[in-house]
Design an enzyme around this catalytic site. Structure first.
Site, PDB file in Angstrom:
ATOM      1  N   GLU A 225       0.809  -1.238   0.000  1.00  0.00           N
ATOM      2  CA  GLU A 225       0.000   0.000   0.000  1.00  0.00           C
ATOM      3  C   GLU A 225       0.833   1.276   0.000  1.00  0.00           C
ATOM      4  O   GLU A 225       0.524   2.227   0.720  1.00  0.00           O
ATOM      5  CB  GLU A 225      -0.938   0.002   1.218  1.00  0.00           C
ATOM      6  CG  GLU A 225      -1.920  -1.142   1.189  1.00  0.00           C
ATOM      7  CD  GLU A 225      -2.752  -1.260   2.454  1.00  0.00           C
ATOM      8  OE1 GLU A 225      -3.927  -1.619   2.323  1.00  0.00           O
ATOM      9  OE2 GLU A 225      -2.243  -1.030   3.561  1.00  0.00           O
TER      10      GLU A 225
HETATM   11  C1  TNX Z   1      -4.590  -4.110   4.452  1.00  0.00           C
HETATM   12  S1  TNX Z   1      -2.941  -6.380   3.886  1.00  0.00           S
HETATM   13  C2  TNX Z   1      -3.335  -3.843   4.986  1.00  0.00           C
HETATM   14  C3  TNX Z   1      -3.232  -3.357   6.349  1.00  0.00           C
HETATM   15  C4  TNX Z   1      -4.567  -3.231   7.024  1.00  0.00           C
HETATM   16  C5  TNX Z   1      -5.448  -4.378   6.622  1.00  0.00           C
HETATM   17  C6  TNX Z   1      -6.756  -4.405   7.326  1.00  0.00           C
HETATM   18  C7  TNX Z   1      -1.854  -5.364   3.922  1.00  0.00           C
HETATM   19  C8  TNX Z   1      -0.583  -5.832   3.459  1.00  0.00           C
HETATM   20  N1  TNX Z   1      -2.159  -4.133   4.352  1.00  0.00           N
HETATM   21  O1  TNX Z   1      -2.542  -2.120   6.376  1.00  0.00           O
HETATM   22  O2  TNX Z   1      -4.373  -3.224   8.398  1.00  0.00           O
HETATM   23  O3  TNX Z   1      -5.652  -4.315   5.244  1.00  0.00           O
HETATM   24  O4  TNX Z   1      -7.471  -5.543   7.028  1.00  0.00           O
END
Ligand code: TNX
Length: 526
Positions: A333
């Site tokens: 992300e």
């Molecule tokens: C996605 S999965 C994220 C996290 C969040 C999560 C909540 C991933 C690698 N990153 O930053 O906490 O979703 O479900």
């Protein structure tokens, strides 16, 4: 697969006895051999049950400290409920519970074991200590659930007769705990470790840093923990682990044969670090601490040398705290980092991890850069992930990057079960118990070779969770299913028989004080 072929495979795998039979006990009152989670590879029931009595001794190989320690662990589990002394002795001849390490039983591998139960003894043989420990978990589950109680219960304490020969499908069977969004004390982490061990999970991935909190003391950058760790989602006090506390977690995990995989998430998910040190920001201005739940807004400054000095220091200190093989660098992300910057950053950081002797793990976005040799990419996509993104991860897998599979719409333990679940998030949809269990990590990602799959993980993100009881409500009953996907041969996979074995775990959770979600998909009362 035709029904007949499927049934034949089940029998070949030795678990015919696990079939659709109702959840009744064997004639002598013992739990039928192999009716446990995760399902063992091979079960050969037969002969009379072994009974643990006041006279039972736990006999270990005198040459092995590990066997003695595992014997002590087993005695600690069983003494309160049985009320027996269960002395651990290195007089290894005679009846009782025997734990044997066997140099010649190489076929059992690093984690396999053979448990043989007769009228006179239960013998667990393994090639390596982890196998003995996993065999002990099988023994625990063969005993009545009240064996888990911390107060004295009445027996009989029977272990059904026969042999279990068992070893895992995958070597990487992980659970993640996000201690950043909410901080979890050492005792809470240990409690979770104990629950993971019961299901033969062998990795604890700790998400140690994120926008909301930095949770591990780093001597060369002390404000990361003291300031960056001083809050959490919702604005509570947060916290961090001192190095001594962190080592205590690592040691405790090792005593349960779990390897801690520490994660420092970069280049995004770094607001806590950016708030602690102004020089890590491109504009030289430290942002305020963050207590919300947005993702993807922060980024380390990719074109400043100090960024890599920082990463080098953090990775060096963390690697020194890590006896395990892996160090996770996040990489998910990074919405506020350009693609070019992201690639530059990930390609510069991976060699730092290698320099300190660790193997890189990253979220699957790592495959947008060039995964270093030996790296693992953790696939967290879902059904709706674009074909292009899936293809990119599959292409990396074909090129030798190993995969840890943790689909958000299958294994994310923070996803709500249904719209009525009071805790958790729903961005990947609702994940009921069958959905979390009923898929195959071996062929989940189209185009990825089965041999690239090193295992599975069940992540527990903690935006909405801060107490052990909340973590447990989200983990149970989904966590044992992911553990089974990681351990059991694919031929044993069957929702209809699994859900019966899963239901049989519930009295054990009651005895352990685990308040689980009573999914209507599971036949809890037989
Ligand atoms: C996605 S999965 C994220 C996290 C969040 C999560 C909540 C991933 C690698 N990153 O930053 O906490 O979703 O479900």
């Amino acid at each position: 697969m035709g029904a007949l072929v499927g049934a034949a495979l089940l029998v070949a795998a030795g678990i015919g006895a696990l079939g659709t039979a109702p959840a009744t006990a064997a004639p002598d009152g013992a739990t039928p051999l192999g009716r446990i989670v995760p399902a063992p590879a091979k079960v050969t029931p037969g002969g009379s049950a072994y009974e643990i009595t006041a006279k039972t001794r736990i006999r270990v190989d005198d040459a092995s400290k590990d066997a003695r320690r595992i014997g002590g662990y087993l005695a600690d589990v069983l003494r309160p409920s049985t009320g027996y002394r269960l002395p651990v002795t290195d007089d290894d001849a005679g009846d009782g519970i025997r734990l044997e390490l066997s140099a010649k039983d190489k076929a059992l591998g690093a984690e396999g074991y053979r448990l043989t139960s007769t009228g006179r003894s239960v013998t667990i043989v393994a090639h390596a200590p982890a196998g003995l420990f996993h065999g002990v978990q099988t023994l625990r589950q063969q005993l009545p659930a009240k064996a888990e109680s911390d107060s004295r219960q009445s027996g009989p304490w029977l272990v059904a007769g026969g042999t279990v020969e068992d070893s895992p499908r995958y070597g990487y069977r992980s659970a993640m705990l996000d201690v950043s969004r909410h901080f979890f004390s050492v005792d809470k982490v240990k409690r979770y470790i104990d629950q993971l061990a019961l299901y033969k999970i062998n990795k604890l991935h700790l998400h140690l840093s994120d926008d909301q909190g930095w949770r591990i003391a780093i001597d060369s950058w002390p404000r990361l923990a003291t300031y960056g760790g001083s809050t959490q989602v919702g604005g509570g006090a947060g916290g961090h682990y001192t190095k001594a506390q962190y080592k205590d977690i690592v040691r405790y995990a090792a005593s349960r044969y779990l390897e801690v995989v520490p994660e420092i998430d970069m280049p995004s998910h770094t607001n806590a670090a950016l708030a602690s040190y102004a020089e890590l920001n491109c504009d030289g201005v430290a942002p305020p601490l963050y207590t919300g739940t947005e993702v993807g807004f922060s980024s380390l400054c990719v074109n400043k040398q100090v960024t890599y000095d920082f990463v080098d220091d953090v990775v060096r200190e963390l690697a020194a705290l890590t006896p395990g093989k892996y160090l996770h660098i996040g990489g998910d992300e990074a919405h506020s980092t350009s693609h070019e910057d992201y690639v530059t950053f990930m390609n510069r950081v991976q060699p730092i991890v290698a320099k300190y002797g660790k193997t890189v793990v990253g979220w699957h976005q790592l495959t947008e850069a060039t995964p270093i040799k030996g790296a693992l990419a953790q696939y967290w996509g879902l059904d709706g992930t674009s074909a292009a993104e899936k293809a990119q991860v599959a292409a990396a897998a074909k090129n030798g990057t190993g995969l840890v599979i943790s689909p958000a719409d299958r294994t994310y333990l923070d996803m709500k079960y249904t719209k009525d679940t009071p805790l958790g998030l729903a961005w990947a949809g609702y994940v009921e118990v069958q959905r979390s269990y009923d898929w195959d990590p071996g062929n989940y990602l189209p185009g990825a070779p089965a041999a690239a799959v090193k295992g599975v993980e069940a992540p527990m993100w903690s935006e909405t969770l801060s107490e052990s009881a909340q973590v447990e409500y989200m983990a149970f009953p989904r966590l044992p299913g992911v553990a089974e996907l990681g351990w059991s041969p694919a031929a044993t996979h069957d929702w209809n028989t699994y859900k019966v074995r899963l239901a049989e775990q519930a009295p054990r959770w009651d005895a352990l004080g685990i308040a689980y979600y009573k999914s209507p998909q599971v036949p809890w009362n037989g």
